[in-house]
Scaffold this motif. Structure first.
Motif, PDB file in Angstrom:
ATOM      1  N   UNK A 116      51.397  49.275  52.891  1.00  0.00           N
ATOM      2  CA  UNK A 116      50.796  47.962  53.100  1.00  0.00           C
ATOM      3  C   UNK A 116      49.272  48.011  52.974  1.00  0.00           C
ATOM      4  N   UNK A 117      48.665  49.111  53.379  1.00  0.00           N
ATOM      5  CA  UNK A 117      47.216  49.235  53.233  1.00  0.00           C
ATOM      6  C   UNK A 117      46.828  49.409  51.770  1.00  0.00           C
ATOM      7  N   UNK A 118      47.635  50.136  51.003  1.00  0.00           N
ATOM      8  CA  UNK A 118      47.372  50.299  49.569  1.00  0.00           C
ATOM      9  C   UNK A 118      47.511  48.953  48.868  1.00  0.00           C
ATOM     10  N   UNK A 119      48.526  48.173  49.250  1.00  0.00           N
ATOM     11  CA  UNK A 119      48.701  46.845  48.667  1.00  0.00           C
ATOM     12  C   UNK A 119      47.535  45.941  49.033  1.00  0.00           C
ATOM     13  N   UNK A 120      47.061  46.070  50.261  1.00  0.00           N
ATOM     14  CA  UNK A 120      45.908  45.289  50.699  1.00  0.00           C
ATOM     15  C   UNK A 120      44.672  45.639  49.882  1.00  0.00           C
ATOM     16  N   UNK A 121      44.485  46.930  49.590  1.00  0.00           N
ATOM     17  CA  UNK A 121      43.339  47.360  48.776  1.00  0.00           C
ATOM     18  C   UNK A 121      43.444  46.777  47.375  1.00  0.00           C
ATOM     19  N   UNK A 126      41.767  42.554  43.407  1.00  0.00           N
ATOM     20  CA  UNK A 126      42.082  41.380  42.591  1.00  0.00           C
ATOM     21  C   UNK A 126      41.204  40.196  43.000  1.00  0.00           C
ATOM     22  N   UNK A 127      41.054  39.992  44.294  1.00  0.00           N
ATOM     23  CA  UNK A 127      40.219  38.893  44.775  1.00  0.00           C
ATOM     24  C   UNK A 127      38.761  39.086  44.370  1.00  0.00           C
ATOM     25  N   UNK A 128      38.300  40.306  44.425  1.00  0.00           N
ATOM     26  CA  UNK A 128      36.935  40.603  44.001  1.00  0.00           C
ATOM     27  C   UNK A 128      36.762  40.308  42.522  1.00  0.00           C
ATOM     28  N   UNK A 133      34.743  36.659  38.284  1.00  0.00           N
ATOM     29  CA  UNK A 133      35.026  35.799  37.136  1.00  0.00           C
ATOM     30  C   UNK A 133      34.557  34.369  37.413  1.00  0.00           C
ATOM     31  N   UNK A 134      34.768  33.887  38.629  1.00  0.00           N
ATOM     32  CA  UNK A 134      34.296  32.546  38.998  1.00  0.00           C
ATOM     33  C   UNK A 134      32.782  32.481  38.935  1.00  0.00           C
TER      34      UNK A 134
END
Length: 159
Positions: A116-121, A126-128, A133-134
């Motif tokens: 779950x921590x790897x998925x969070x990273x 992705x959000x970064x 891009x925005x």
């Protein structure tokens, strides 16, 4: 012996002085979010520093999240809360303080973490990327608005 000068000389490194001045202008709203910073040559002349010194100052502001740079376009002020305590709350990222000086790889980041921590990273990455891009699109939008204003001014001048 001659008396000491009344005002103490600024002992900060030149890049830190430049970064502090630009940070102050950003946080006081003199340079607004989305607005482009002057060209690096203009900043070099303003602060009377070398190219690499000015780049170091911009790197400090970029690491703090106050600005972002788009290759071939320039540096722009990032969205921020406008609070004046930004620099007091700033902590340099661990990779910046490491001996290697580079960011850890994804494998190094995920090593030894639960799934779950790897998925969070990965989600954070992705959000970064989306945020960047925005910001790039926002910079393009600003540039297009400037071009439209220039075209309107040129058209009015012809009339």
């Amino acid at each position: 012996m001659s008396p000491a000068p009344e005002s103490k000389q600024d002992r900060r490194p030149p890049y830190q002085h430049a970064a502090d001045e630009l940070r102050r202008e950003i946080l006081q709203g003199r340079i607004k979010p989305g607005e482009q910073l002057p060209a690096i040559r203009e900043l070099q002349e303003r602060f009377r520093v070398a190219n690499m010194t000015m780049r170091s100052a911009l790197n400090v502001l970029r690491d703090e999240g106050l600005i972002y740079t788009i290759h071939g376009r320039g540096s722009f002020v990032a969205d921020h809360d406008g609070g004046g305590e930004f620099s007091a709350n700033y902590n340099a990222p661990a990779w910046y303080l490491s001996n290697r000086g580079d960011k850890p790889s994804r494998a190094e980041q995920a090593e030894g973490r639960p799934d779950d921590e790897a998925a969070s990273a990965t989600l954070t990455e992705m959000l970064t990327a989306l945020r960047d891009e925005i910001r790039a699109l926002s910079a393009d939008h600003q540039e297009l608005r400037r071009e439209v204003e220039e075209l309107k001014a040129a058209q009015q001048a012809k009339q």
